[in-house]
Design an enzyme around this catalytic site. Sequence first.
Site, PDB file in Angstrom:
ATOM      1  N   LYS A 121     -24.910 -52.885  13.591  1.00 28.01           N
ATOM      2  CA  LYS A 121     -23.578 -52.412  12.820  1.00 28.01           C
ATOM      3  C   LYS A 121     -23.046 -53.686  12.060  1.00 28.01           C
ATOM      4  O   LYS A 121     -23.467 -54.714  12.241  1.00 28.01           O
ATOM      5  CB  LYS A 121     -22.411 -52.348  13.761  1.00 28.01           C
TER       6      LYS A 121
HETATM    7  N1  LIG Z   1     -18.937 -41.777   9.292  1.00 29.24           N
HETATM    8  C1  LIG Z   1     -19.706 -41.613  10.342  1.00 29.24           C
HETATM    9  O1  LIG Z   1     -20.909 -41.375   9.897  1.00 29.24           O
HETATM   10  C2  LIG Z   1     -19.419 -41.917  11.522  1.00 29.24           C
HETATM   11  C3  LIG Z   1     -18.364 -42.539  11.964  1.00 29.24           C
HETATM   12  N2  LIG Z   1     -17.961 -42.926  13.145  1.00 29.24           N
HETATM   13  C4  LIG Z   1     -16.663 -43.373  13.520  1.00 29.24           C
HETATM   14  O2  LIG Z   1     -15.770 -42.231  13.286  1.00 29.24           O
HETATM   15  C5  LIG Z   1     -14.419 -43.128  12.959  1.00 29.24           C
HETATM   16  C6  LIG Z   1     -13.867 -42.735  11.821  1.00 29.24           C
HETATM   17  O3  LIG Z   1     -14.700 -42.782  10.796  1.00 29.24           O
HETATM   18  P1  LIG Z   1     -14.770 -42.245   9.538  1.00 29.24           P
HETATM   19  O4  LIG Z   1     -14.200 -40.852   9.431  1.00 29.24           O
HETATM   20  O5  LIG Z   1     -16.101 -42.429   8.894  1.00 29.24           O
HETATM   21  O6  LIG Z   1     -13.838 -43.122   8.599  1.00 29.24           O
HETATM   22  P2  LIG Z   1     -13.150 -42.630   7.354  1.00 29.24           P
HETATM   23  O7  LIG Z   1     -12.702 -44.078   6.615  1.00 29.24           O
HETATM   24  O8  LIG Z   1     -13.647 -41.881   6.382  1.00 29.24           O
HETATM   25  O9  LIG Z   1     -11.919 -42.303   7.887  1.00 29.24           O
HETATM   26  C7  LIG Z   1     -11.105 -43.028   8.733  1.00 29.24           C
HETATM   27  C8  LIG Z   1      -9.652 -41.962   9.075  1.00 29.24           C
HETATM   28  O10 LIG Z   1      -8.902 -42.730   9.932  1.00 29.24           O
HETATM   29  C9  LIG Z   1      -7.582 -42.937   9.601  1.00 29.24           C
HETATM   30  N3  LIG Z   1      -7.232 -43.945  10.355  1.00 29.24           N
HETATM   31  C10 LIG Z   1      -7.232 -45.588   9.957  1.00 29.24           C
HETATM   32  N4  LIG Z   1      -6.525 -46.185  10.406  1.00 29.24           N
HETATM   33  C11 LIG Z   1      -5.563 -45.523  11.487  1.00 29.24           C
HETATM   34  C12 LIG Z   1      -4.589 -45.491  12.487  1.00 29.24           C
HETATM   35  N5  LIG Z   1      -4.325 -46.886  12.648  1.00 29.24           N
HETATM   36  N6  LIG Z   1      -4.125 -44.629  13.088  1.00 29.24           N
HETATM   37  C13 LIG Z   1      -4.524 -43.300  12.553  1.00 29.24           C
HETATM   38  N7  LIG Z   1      -5.457 -42.941  11.703  1.00 29.24           N
HETATM   39  C14 LIG Z   1      -6.047 -44.168  11.140  1.00 29.24           C
HETATM   40  C15 LIG Z   1      -7.543 -43.051   8.287  1.00 29.24           C
HETATM   41  O11 LIG Z   1      -6.424 -42.634   7.715  1.00 29.24           O
HETATM   42  C16 LIG Z   1      -8.643 -41.944   7.934  1.00 29.24           C
HETATM   43  O12 LIG Z   1      -8.140 -40.716   7.746  1.00 29.24           O
HETATM   44  C17 LIG Z   1     -14.750 -44.451  13.162  1.00 29.24           C
HETATM   45  O13 LIG Z   1     -14.394 -44.883  14.759  1.00 29.24           O
HETATM   46  C18 LIG Z   1     -16.143 -44.653  12.862  1.00 29.24           C
HETATM   47  O14 LIG Z   1     -16.951 -45.785  13.365  1.00 29.24           O
HETATM   48  C19 LIG Z   1     -18.787 -42.529  14.204  1.00 29.24           C
HETATM   49  C20 LIG Z   1     -19.874 -42.054  13.892  1.00 29.24           C
HETATM   50  C21 LIG Z   1     -20.536 -41.910  12.634  1.00 29.24           C
HETATM   51  O1  LIG Z   2     -25.859 -43.241  10.199  1.00 23.89           O
HETATM   52  C1  LIG Z   2     -25.800 -44.053  10.947  1.00 23.89           C
HETATM   53  O2  LIG Z   2     -26.819 -44.885  10.612  1.00 23.89           O
HETATM   54  C2  LIG Z   2     -24.807 -44.795  11.699  1.00 23.89           C
HETATM   55  C3  LIG Z   2     -23.791 -43.941  11.876  1.00 23.89           C
HETATM   56  C4  LIG Z   2     -22.479 -44.734  12.445  1.00 23.89           C
HETATM   57  O3  LIG Z   2     -22.337 -45.894  12.166  1.00 23.89           O
HETATM   58  C5  LIG Z   2     -22.063 -44.526  13.843  1.00 23.89           C
HETATM   59  O4  LIG Z   2     -22.744 -43.414  14.402  1.00 23.89           O
HETATM   60  O5  LIG Z   2     -21.310 -45.134  14.368  1.00 23.89           O
END
Ligand SMILES: NC(=O)C1=CN([C@@H]2O[C@H](COP(=O)(O)OP(=O)(O)OC[C@H]3O[C@@H](n4cnc5c(N)ncnc54)[C@H](O)[C@@H]3O)[C@@H](O)[C@H]2O)C=CC1
Ligand SMILES: O=C(O)CCC(=O)C(=O)O
Length: 431
Positions: A121
Site C-alpha cells: 500500500k
Molecule cells: N477504491 C477501492 O477500490 C477500494 C477502497 N477500499 C477502501 O474503501 C474506503 C473508501 O475508499 P474509496 O471509496 O475508494 O475512497 P473515496 O475517496 O472515493 O471516498 C471516501 C469517502 O469517505 C468519506 N469520508 C472521508 N472521511 C470521512 C469521515 N471522517 N467521516 C465520514 N466519511 C468520510 C468521503 O467524504 C468520501 O465520501 C477506504 O477505506 C478504502 O481503503 C477498499 C478496497 C478497494
Molecule cells: O486494486 C487494488 O490493487 C487495491 C485496492 C485496495 O487498495 C484495497 O483493496 O484496499
Amino acid sequence: MTSEISTSHPLPSYLNPNDLGAWGIYLQQIDRVTPYLGSLSRWVETLKRPKRSLIVDVPVELDNGTIAHFEGYRVQHNTSRGPGKGGVRFHQDVCLAEVMALAAWMSIKNAAVNLPFGGAKGGIRIDARKYSKKELERVTRRYTSEIGLIIGPTKDIPAPDVNTSPQTMAWMMDTYSMNEGATATGVVTGKPISLGGSLGRVEATGRGVFVAACEAAKDLGLSVSGSRVAVQGFGNVGGTAARLFHETGAKVVAIQDHTGTIHNENGINIHDLLNYVEDHAGIMGFTEAAAISNEDFWSVSSDFLIPAALESQITIKNADQIKTKILVEGANGPTTPEADDILTRKGVYIVPDVISNAGGVTVSYFEWVQDFSSFFWSEEEINQRLERLMRDAYRSVSNVAKHHQVSLRTAAFIVACTRILEAREVRGLYP
Ligand SMILES: NC(=O)C1=CN([C@@H]2O[C@H](COP(=O)(O)OP(=O)(O)OC[C@H]3O[C@@H](n4cnc5c(N)ncnc54)[C@H](O)[C@@H]3O)[C@@H](O)[C@H]2O)C=CC1
Ligand SMILES: O=C(O)CCC(=O)C(=O)O
C-alpha cells in the site's frame, strides 16, 4: 526442518508503541488467528513486520511559485505469494503505521480470495482537496519517481484508494513509463480505459460489497429488496454499494460523508444524490433528506450497515449504539477488535473487509492479466467472474468459520495466513 522462530520479538524500532493506530488493530487480529495456524504458527512473526517500507520526500512547486514538501510512503508487507498489490491513498492523516496496516490487510485480502499477489500500500500525507489538479499531478509524478525503485509490473502494482482516481493512475503509469523508456501499462491498475484500464474496475469494490452483503443475507434468511441500509462514505466504494442496494429495491435510509450525515426514513434516491455530489463535492445540502448529527448516524436502525470511509470508525465509543443485523465492511479496518467483540455479543453478523471489499483488487487482477495479454474482456464477463469469485471466497470462509466455530474475520485470517505461511515455508528462509 527450519529451526523454531521466536514470536517474542519487539516491535520494529521505527514505531511508537504508544500510538500504533491501525497497525495495532492488525497485530491484535494476527494474535487472534495464531492459535489456529498449527505448525505454521512458527512463521507468524513474518506477518508482524513489513518486508519493505519506503518513506520518500515529495517536493513540488505550487501554483503560486512556492515549494511544498509532502511525505510519501510505499510499504510492501509480504510478497511470498506474488508481487505486492494495493492502492495509494492521499489523505492528511496518512502515516507510516497506517500504510503498514493497509499493506498488511492487502496481504491478507489477496490471500483470502486467492489472488496471486502479496500485499502493499502507498500514501501521501496531503489534504488533496486543498490543491489544484496541476499541483496534484506534480505531487503524483514526483511520488511515482521516488517510489519507482520498488514498483513495477512484476514487483509491486499500485491502484486507487481514498482520494485517488483513474486520472492519478494515468499520471503514475506515464511517469513510470517515461523513466523506464517504455510504455508499461501493467505498473498500475485502476487506469482509464483508454490506457489499458479494465471495464468494471471503477465500480468493482462497491459491487463486491453488494455481492458479499447478498451472500450474508441468504445465510440469515433476509431479503435485500425492502431492507434498510446505512452507508458511511459516499465515494467510489460507498456510492456504488448504495446505488446497487437502491437499484435492488432496498431503502438507503442514512448516509454520512466528510461533510456530514443525512437521513430519510423512506429511503434516499441514490441517483439524485450521486448527481448532487458530482456538483457539490459532498452530501450536505441535499434537500431530499434531513441533516442529522454525525453521532446519530450510528444509532439509525438498519438491516445492513456499510462503513465505507476510513479505518477505526466503529469503536468502543459507538458500538453499543449500533442497531443493525449485518455489518458489511467496505472500508479497510473500520471496526476495532473491541468493537468487533461488542457487536458479536449483540448478535450482529460481520462480513470482514478482507472478504467484502476484495472486489476492487479482484478486478485489478483482471486488469493486470488483460494488460499482460493485451486482450480485453467484456464488462459482462468481468462482472460475472467477479461475482463468482466473491461468492466462492465468501462460501469457503464461511465453511471454515463453521468448522472452527469462529467469526468470519478469524476464518478469513485462517485461510489467508495459512496460504501465505505455506508459501513462506516452501520458499525457505535463504535467498
Ligand atoms: N477504491 C477501492 O477500490 C477500494 C477502497 N477500499 C477502501 O474503501 C474506503 C473508501 O475508499 P474509496 O471509496 O475508494 O475512497 P473515496 O475517496 O472515493 O471516498 C471516501 C469517502 O469517505 C468519506 N469520508 C472521508 N472521511 C470521512 C469521515 N471522517 N467521516 C465520514 N466519511 C468520510 C468521503 O467524504 C468520501 O465520501 C477506504 O477505506 C478504502 O481503503 C477498499 C478496497 C478497494
Ligand atoms: O486494486 C487494488 O490493487 C487495491 C485496492 C485496495 O487498495 C484495497 O483493496 O484496499
